[in-house]
Design a protein around this motif. Structure first.
Motif, short mmCIF file in Angstrom:
data_model
loop_
_atom_site.label_atom_id
_atom_site.label_comp_id
_atom_site.label_asym_id
_atom_site.label_seq_id
_atom_site.Cartn_x
_atom_site.Cartn_y
_atom_site.Cartn_z
N ARG A 176 1.40 -4.92 8.81
CA ARG A 176 1.95 -3.49 8.92
C ARG A 176 3.06 -3.78 9.06
O ARG A 176 3.83 -4.55 10.10
N VAL A 180 1.12 -0.93 5.08
CA VAL A 180 0.38 -2.06 4.99
C VAL A 180 0.83 -2.75 3.74
O VAL A 180 1.01 -2.27 2.72
N THR A 216 -2.19 0.90 -4.43
CA THR A 216 -1.57 -0.26 -4.19
C THR A 216 -0.59 -0.63 -5.32
O THR A 216 -0.82 -0.17 -6.42
N HIS A 218 0.94 -1.08 0.07
CA HIS A 218 0.02 -0.01 -0.19
C HIS A 218 0.83 1.28 -0.11
O HIS A 218 1.71 1.42 0.86
N GLU A 233 0.10 -6.90 1.98
CA GLU A 233 -0.96 -7.90 2.04
C GLU A 233 -0.09 -9.20 1.20
O GLU A 233 0.57 -9.05 0.31
N ARG A 265 0.69 -8.61 12.34
CA ARG A 265 -0.59 -8.60 11.74
C ARG A 265 -1.33 -7.50 12.05
O ARG A 265 -1.16 -6.81 13.12
N TYR A 266 -2.11 -7.18 11.03
CA TYR A 266 -2.98 -5.87 10.88
C TYR A 266 -4.41 -6.16 10.46
O TYR A 266 -4.52 -7.10 9.79
N GLU A 267 -5.34 -5.40 10.92
CA GLU A 267 -6.62 -5.62 11.13
C GLU A 267 -7.34 -6.12 12.43
O GLU A 267 -6.94 -6.60 13.22
N LYS A 313 -4.16 -11.76 3.89
CA LYS A 313 -4.08 -11.17 4.87
C LYS A 313 -3.39 -9.95 5.02
O LYS A 313 -2.58 -9.83 4.17
N LYS A 314 -3.76 -9.09 5.71
CA LYS A 314 -2.90 -7.66 5.77
C LYS A 314 -1.90 -7.58 7.04
O LYS A 314 -2.06 -8.22 7.96
#
Length: 111
Positions: free
Chosen positions: A84, A75, A30, A11, A77, A109-111, A81-82
């Motif tokens: 950071r 970020v 992206t 991102h 992917e 892990r992000y989210e 999964k996303k």
């Protein structure tokens, strides 16, 4: 078998102008980065990062040689999964590093 990476979606924040107060406006776009090496973080790296920054890292990414994108606090992917990025990429001298990757960065892990 020769090591190889996977495609990772990065991102990227792009300056898309200024608001009425003169502040920059950024748009999130992206970009697919090919041949990124994804390696699980060692338990030692997880413990060290957790005690230093409070961040729980999951993977380390090997960034391909020649890539000049900004990987700091962004970020990414992969595996559906996303994540950071944590910290700044560690970089080796391109000509002195074997294989296809000369930078690495940790992700949580992000989210």
């Amino acid at each position: 078998m020769k090591p190889h990476g996977i495609d990772v979606i990065l991102h990227v924040k792009v300056n898309s102008g200024f608001d009425e107060l003169g502040e920059e406006i950024f748009t999130d776009t992206t970009k697919t980065i090919n041949n990124v090496l994804v390696v699980p973080a060692s338990s030692e790296d997880v413990i060290n990062e957790l005690s230093l920054s409070g961040k729980r890292i999951i993977y380390q990414l090997g960034i391909p040689k020649g890539n000049d994108d900004n990987w700091e606090n962004t970020v990414v992917e992969f595996f559906g999964k996303k994540f950071r990025t944590v910290g700044i990429p560690e970089e080796g001298i391109e000509d002195l590093v074997p294989l296809s990757w000369n930078k690495k960065i940790k992700v949580e892990r992000y989210e």
